[in-house]
Design a protein around this motif. Structure first.
Motif, short mmCIF file in Angstrom:
data_model
loop_
_atom_site.label_atom_id
_atom_site.label_comp_id
_atom_site.label_asym_id
_atom_site.label_seq_id
_atom_site.Cartn_x
_atom_site.Cartn_y
_atom_site.Cartn_z
N GLU A 14 31.38 15.51 -30.87
CA GLU A 14 30.69 15.58 -32.02
C GLU A 14 29.21 15.92 -32.38
O GLU A 14 28.95 16.46 -33.33
CB GLU A 14 30.83 13.99 -32.69
N ILE A 142 41.83 1.26 -35.28
CA ILE A 142 40.45 0.87 -35.99
C ILE A 142 39.43 1.59 -35.59
O ILE A 142 39.11 1.83 -34.26
CB ILE A 142 40.40 -0.70 -36.05
N SER A 143 38.79 2.11 -36.57
CA SER A 143 37.51 3.02 -36.24
C SER A 143 36.57 2.05 -35.28
O SER A 143 36.35 0.94 -35.36
CB SER A 143 36.72 3.40 -37.26
N ARG A 144 36.04 2.77 -34.23
CA ARG A 144 34.98 2.13 -33.18
C ARG A 144 34.12 1.22 -33.75
O ARG A 144 33.89 0.25 -33.28
CB ARG A 144 34.59 3.25 -32.30
N ASN A 145 33.53 1.75 -34.85
CA ASN A 145 32.21 1.01 -35.44
C ASN A 145 32.91 -0.31 -35.99
O ASN A 145 32.21 -1.39 -35.51
CB ASN A 145 31.80 1.67 -36.96
N VAL A 146 33.81 -0.42 -36.74
CA VAL A 146 34.50 -1.60 -36.98
C VAL A 146 34.85 -2.42 -36.02
O VAL A 146 34.88 -3.57 -35.99
CB VAL A 146 35.63 -1.24 -38.03
N ALA A 148 33.96 -2.61 -32.87
CA ALA A 148 33.05 -3.15 -32.13
C ALA A 148 32.60 -4.70 -32.89
O ALA A 148 32.36 -5.49 -32.52
CB ALA A 148 31.71 -2.19 -31.93
N GLU A 149 32.49 -4.45 -34.25
CA GLU A 149 31.90 -5.41 -35.01
C GLU A 149 33.13 -6.44 -35.07
O GLU A 149 32.66 -7.80 -34.97
CB GLU A 149 32.09 -4.92 -36.51
N ALA A 150 34.33 -6.31 -35.14
CA ALA A 150 35.27 -7.31 -34.84
C ALA A 150 35.53 -7.88 -33.44
O ALA A 150 35.66 -8.96 -33.32
CB ALA A 150 36.75 -6.54 -35.28
N ARG A 153 32.79 -10.67 -33.16
CA ARG A 153 33.22 -11.60 -33.91
C ARG A 153 34.42 -12.46 -33.27
O ARG A 153 34.44 -13.65 -33.50
CB ARG A 153 33.93 -11.17 -35.05
N SER A 168 27.00 4.69 -25.99
CA SER A 168 26.60 4.53 -27.65
C SER A 168 26.50 3.27 -28.11
O SER A 168 25.82 2.66 -28.73
CB SER A 168 27.10 5.55 -28.27
N ILE A 169 27.67 2.45 -27.82
CA ILE A 169 27.77 1.04 -28.27
C ILE A 169 26.63 0.12 -27.80
O ILE A 169 26.05 -0.66 -28.30
CB ILE A 169 29.06 0.63 -27.97
N ALA A 172 23.68 0.64 -29.24
CA ALA A 172 23.49 -0.08 -30.68
C ALA A 172 23.51 -1.36 -30.68
O ALA A 172 22.95 -2.16 -31.87
CB ALA A 172 24.88 0.27 -31.64
N PHE A 173 24.09 -2.18 -29.61
CA PHE A 173 23.97 -3.60 -29.65
C PHE A 173 23.36 -3.98 -28.41
O PHE A 173 23.89 -4.51 -27.39
CB PHE A 173 25.56 -4.16 -29.79
N ASP A 226 20.80 15.73 -27.88
CA ASP A 226 21.63 14.68 -27.67
C ASP A 226 22.69 15.09 -26.67
O ASP A 226 23.32 14.17 -26.30
CB ASP A 226 22.42 14.45 -29.01
#
Ligand SMILES: Nc1ncnc2c1ncn2[C@@H]1O[C@H](COP(=O)(O)OP(=O)(O)OP(=O)(O)O)[C@@H](O)[C@H]1O
Ligand SMILES: Nc1ncnc2c1ncn2[C@@H]1O[C@H](COP(=O)(O)OP(=O)(O)OP(=O)(O)O)[C@@H](O)[C@H]1O
Ligand SMILES: [Mg+2]
Ligand SMILES: [Mg+2]
Lengths: 264, 259, 266, 266, 259
Positions: A14, A142-146, A148-150, A153, A168-169, A172-173, A226
């Motif tokens: 990407e 499910i897209s990676r962004n979501v 990861a969030e899930a 949780r 990258s995750i 980000a976290f 990058d």
């Protein structure tokens, strides 16, 4: 007429879409061909374009190659080897999942349907560990962004992804800790395929460029900030179709018959 | 061509309605069998109480409503339920119609609204704005505005005019093409006394000079009796009387309006 | 005065030089770009066989009972979420649209704040809403509903406001003359006048919610859109064409309902 | 008669039993589903910190000059394609909307065919259009333009038709009485009346074309949407928020233009 | 509270305009300094040619237009440019206003339209449809419809009425709340002679019985002279004459309308 060169959203490429300009110039210089580069976010569109003779070259991933091979008589020009290209199953370090077996009956998410490193690969990893797709665990796309969030949780227990994604995750976290509970063998290489009826001389020139000036080309790829993490990759000119049988078996793992793409 | 012959014949029948019935949505019948024959050159006033069906009748005459029953021919063209749009078009091309209620295109200039009167003529796409219309049409439109004394407002937007001025624009639009039949639904209702008189006199003059047939409604009995050669009264969906204007008596009028 | 009366106004009266310049510039930009990005007729003709070939590979649609059953279940799921999401969204859009409508809003100049709010709701991509709602309520139908609610407000908020701005002015003025407040005018004059337009926008929003192929999949609420995406990603074109046909049938049904409702209200 | 005059009509006059049943059923379905798919206030409250945290990670937006420059170039690219696509789409939507408008269309009952056509254009997903156009004209900006054209017709065709159906009837009747044909009525009475509504739908279509993050990327035409997707895929949330803000600025600018144009036309 | 006292005082000033000027969009001035004082209980007819500014003046009186210059107070409330929406509201709550042009909510029933007259009163959200309105309002609305002889059409949709019937609905709406000041812009213009007479007599009766102040425009000079106690003529944006109706001479009228 420039050679139309499509790049599908092979995971990990990407970032290249933004920084392909130096590569395009280098390839034009090295091959003497006029090249028009088209980063395409839909593998379906890229494959169709190839099938319909609307592009001449497609740089794409192993899973797409299998489809292209099934649909057209495209010819491999070169393979794009990427170091550390493998699938893995990621969980929260602090969570209840410590081994692959713990995933029985749990939810595992995959980033993108039919993607080698996000769907086929991780599903194969789990299958290799004895977890059957769909019956031993609940697969969700499910897209990676979501995802990861899930997972943070606790809604889902694991995510299938490749090595680049995980880093990258982690970036980000920074305050969350992730663990890899399973990791697959290295995935087959990305490939550059040429349309069957493309101008043979032009294709030959491209092929030659990849053989003779692969260092220059790779250097051009790595010009982007990058892209430093792709350092160490090679263009492989000896590729055989059977290298991709592993991918064909992955399709079987998720219940898709790779011989039956799109009817004929 | 029946209408060609009827055009030459001075006493030809312009409106011929027989046992005309009209009900809206199959509910209460508004017109319950109206017989009306108007010959060329007549000036007919249609009177009646509010809601008795005057506007409905006028609209039927040019096919804006389909009639429910009976027969109707305007200028030789038969107008019955839904059929024959060509006949309807022929009728409308020869008719000038002034509506009772607001019917201007509010966002266009007064002049454009009057030029609209040429819609239906050859090359009528050019009639949709005065800027496009042929010079002859533009000139004729200004003359028509002149006739209703509004030429100084030609470039105002239609909705910035007062009620009476708008009514006069609608009259100019109906006159711009010099119709054979002029139908006007309460043309003078919102006009001041002098303008009303002017308009009615203009109508009368056109009828005499050009042989135009005039059919108008009015709640002003003075207008009806002065400017019409014949007065038709509607009541309860039927024709109450149909007389020359000089034979209408005060008791006739009383009957017309007394509930 | 008597003199000027006879003069026919110039054809260009009403068009200022500024308008003219803007129009010409815009036309030039569009025509200039067209050469680069619009298709030539030759291209289209040459490509026709490719198109036929592609459509051919989508035929015949997959009509296996198992598959149809799965699709039916997914459609129902999707429809349920879409209905609730759109209903909540529409309910919220009414006040939002009112507050955002120039000339109708009780906020006066402040209406622009609500215009901006609906613009913001549209601009923020579905993925971000998905992230926000998953972070809040977790994966699943609830997050899906909320995403649809936001999408609906972004769309309906704007179109409701537009309809209110364009509503007939005379009845509103008539109620204002009685001493009616802003909200009385809304309920008494504006809403009846724009009822057909509201119906159209609202049912379009519902249709959009049903069609939207990404939104529900994003938050793991599945839905028919996800199924369609999977079919394409796995190159199962015949499955895809079945799904498209099913969605088309639903869209047509909703279009029909819209039409009937609007004809009745009119 | 004299008797009945004094009776005040019943409150429910005008509502039939059928309406009542339909309304109650619909309400029941929506309320029933709400329990399952709508968020509870508790859930929302509990999730608030997650939301704040997420937004925190998007702040501050990335404002490096290099990045901004790249974004600016992409926005221009996108805007160019969107403008041409939307312009062509709007131009085609006008006749399509006219043919599809009940009561205004010259086709009479046949208007339904065009309604169905616009529904079909909306139902077939962007990806399929992308595939069809890629098969026809190859990858790139041209296929992107065509996809936007189709999207625009699907949307504007419906909303133009709706506006035409809702246009004031009296002026139309007045022109019909003059003998004006369908097209003369369209140009003379309908279009001036719906000009504000057309402006709104058309500029919304343009906005949608600019916003649409997927369409152009699908066919290799790049654009700002692609950039946004990449930012998310790489978890570069600060880049993503910059892009969203830039798009928001453009959307606001277009909203402003829409408002000014509409106020002027009104 | 100045208005409380003025309400009791029989001869209090209801309308007080001084050097009132009004121009639309800063273009041609329509009202060029109008002085008008109307005291409680008067019946005033406003006459003038089309476009002379009658409607404009009436609309200014209840703050539907902002005045451009001069001063204006209606029922003791000052109405100047944009300021004081509360004053405007107070004025409107005590005024019944009949518009010249169509102003009904077309998709609602006649009864609902009349019930709208209660908007502005306490609990006015219930006035938006007759089905919701309190029983007293519904009853009062039916009585008002009775007064204009339309109670049998109470449940028809407003736009299925004839022009004159719609006008009468608008009158019923203005009367339903028994205003202190009744402003009517050509109330009888589209009414048949009998209905027109009825409405004007109704107005007169209300003025005598309830002390309502009446200000109306009319192009029917007979109405103006018969039903008004005082006639005010507008011309060129100024008041041409302001006389008791029995002193108005034919030449006065001629001056008013002759351009
Ligand atoms: N579109 C409609 N739908 C149903 N009924 C209607 C419609 N238009 C008119 N009517 C009814 O038909 C009757 C006649 O109406 P019409 O407009 O012809 O009366 P009119 O004689 O012109 O009255 P006026 O003097 O008030 O203009 C009225 O009772 C009216 O309510
Ligand atoms: N909204 C508006 N914008 C601009 N000019 C207007 C507007 N409304 C009215 N006018 C102009 O103001 C003048 C007075 O209009 P008004 O409606 O007050 O006249 P009027 O005395 O009521 O006439 P009528 O007897 O025809 O009803 C007219 O010349 C008209 O063109
Ligand atoms: Mg009538
Ligand atoms: Mg007036």
């Amino acid at each position: 007429e420039p050679l139309k060169f499509a790049v599908t959203d092979i995971e990990g490429l990407e970032a290249l879409q933004q920084e392909f300009a130096p590569f395009e110039e280098a390839l034009e210089a090295a091959s003497g061909q006029d090249i028009k580069l088209l980063p395409v976010s839909s593998r379906t569109a890229a494959v169709e374009a190839l099938k319909q003779g609307q592009v001449d070259l497609v740089l794409t991933g192993p899973a797409e190659y299998v489809v292209i091979d099934g649909l057209t008589d495209a010819e491999i020009v070169t393979a794009w080897q990427r170091p550390n290209y493998y699938a893995q199953i990621v969980v929260m370090s602090s969570g209840p999942i410590k081994t692959v077996e713990d995933l029985k009956g749990k939810t595992v998410t995959f980033g993108s349907v039919g993607s080698t490193s996000q769907h086929l690969g991780p599903a194969q990893v789990l299958a290799d560990f004895g977890l059957a797709y769909g019956s031993d665990y609940k697969p969700q796309i499910i897209s990676r962004n979501v995802a990861a969030e899930a997972m943070i949780r606790g809604d889902v227990q694991a995510i299938g992804m490749n090595e680049g994604h995980l880093s990258s995750i982690r970036e980000a976290f920074p305050d969350k800790s992730f663990t890899v509970v399973a990791r697959g063998r290295d995935l087959p290489n990305d490939v550059l395929v040429a349309r069957k009826d493309a101008d043979p001389e032009a294709i030959a020139a491209i092929k030659k460029a990849f053989v003779e000036q692969s260092d220059k080309l790779m250097a051009a790829v790595l010009k982007g900030d990058d892209n430093q993490k792709y350092k160490g990759g090679f263009f492989l000119n000896e590729v055989s179709d059977s290298d991709y049988d592993y991918v064909r078996s992955m399709y079987a793992t998720i219940g898709v018959d790779s011989n039956a793409f799109v009817g004929e | 061509m029946p209408e060609a012959s009827s055009q030459c014949d001075g006493s030809s029948v312009v409106v011929d309605a027989q046992r005309l019935r009209k009900s809206y949505d199959n509910r209460l019948e508004v017109l319950k069998g109206v017989d009306l024959k108007i010959t060329s050159g007549e000036r007919v006033a249609l009177i009646g109480a509010n809601g008795c069906g005057k506007s409905t009748l006028l609209r039927c005459l040019i096919g804006l409503h389909d009639i429910s029953d009976g027969s109707l021919a305007t200028m030789g063209h038969t107008l019955t339920a839904g059929r024959n749009p060509a006949a309807r078009r022929q009728v409308r091309l020869q008719t000038g119609f002034v509506f009772q209620k607001h019917c201007l295109v509010r966002r266009r200039t007064v002049l454009s609204n009057v030029v609209h009167g040429f819609f239906g003529d050859a090359g009528s796409w050019r009639a949709h704005a005065h800027g496009l219309a042929p010079a002859a049409w533009r000139k004729r439109a200004m003359e028509a505005l002149e006739e209703v004394r509004l030429s100084d407002r030609a470039l105002s937007r239609a909705d910035t005019l007062s009620g009476g001025q708008q009514q006069r624009v609608a009259i100019a639009r109906a006159l711009v093409r010099r119709p054979r039949l002029l139908i006007a639904d309460e043309p003078a209702a919102s006009l001041d006394p002098l303008s009303g008189q002017n308009v009615m006199e203009l109508f009368t003059r056109l009828c005499t000079d050009h042989g135009i047939t005039l059919l108008f409604t009015s709640h002003d009995m003075e207008h009806a009796l002065t400017y019409a050669s014949r007065v038709v009264a509607l009541r309860n969906g039927r024709i109450l009387f149909d007389k020359t204007s000089d034979t209408v008596s005060p008791s006739d009028l009383k009957d017309t309006f007394d509930g | 005065m008597a003199e000027s009366r006879h003069v026919v106004p110039s054809r260009l009266s009403g068009i200022t030089a500024l308008h003219f310049v803007i129009l010409v510039t815009l036309a030039a930009v569009i025509l200039g770009s067209m050469g680069q990005v619009a298709p030539s007729p030759g291209q289209l003709a040459a490509g026709a066989p490719g198109m036929v070939n592609l459509v051919g590979r989508m035929m015949p649609p997959n009509l296996e009972p198992d598959f149809l059953w799965r699709i039916a279940v997914r459609i129902l799921e999707t429809f349920q979420i879409a209905l609730v999401g759109a209903a909540i969204g529409i309910a919220i859009s009414l006040p939002v649209g009112w507050l955002a409508a120039r000339g109708v809003s009780p906020l006066g100049r402040g209406h622009y704040v609500f215009k901006m709010l609906t613009s913001l709701l549209r601009t923020v991509p579905d993925l971000v809403w998905a992230l926000l709602f998953v972070a809040t309520v977790g994966l699943g139908a609830v997050a899906g509903t909320m995403t649809i609610v936001v999408d609906t407000i972004g769309f309906c908020g704007r179109f409701f406001a537009e309809a209110m701005e364009d509503a007939e002015k005379e009845p509103q003025e008539a109620l204002a003359a009685i001493g009616a407040g802003r909200s009385a005018i809304l309920l008494g004059a504006v809403l009846p006048d724009i009822a057909p337009s509201l119906t159209n926008s609202a049912l379009f929003a519902l249709e959009k919610a049903v069609r939207s192929s990404v939104v529900l999949g994003l938050v793991g609420a599945g839905g028919i859109g996800q199924e369609l995406k999977v079919a394409f990603d796995l190159f199962q074109y015949r499955n895809a064409s079945t799904i498209i046909l099913v969605i088309f049938a639903i869209v047509l049904a909703m279009e029909f309902i819209t039409d009937r409702l609007r004809a009745r209200i009119q």
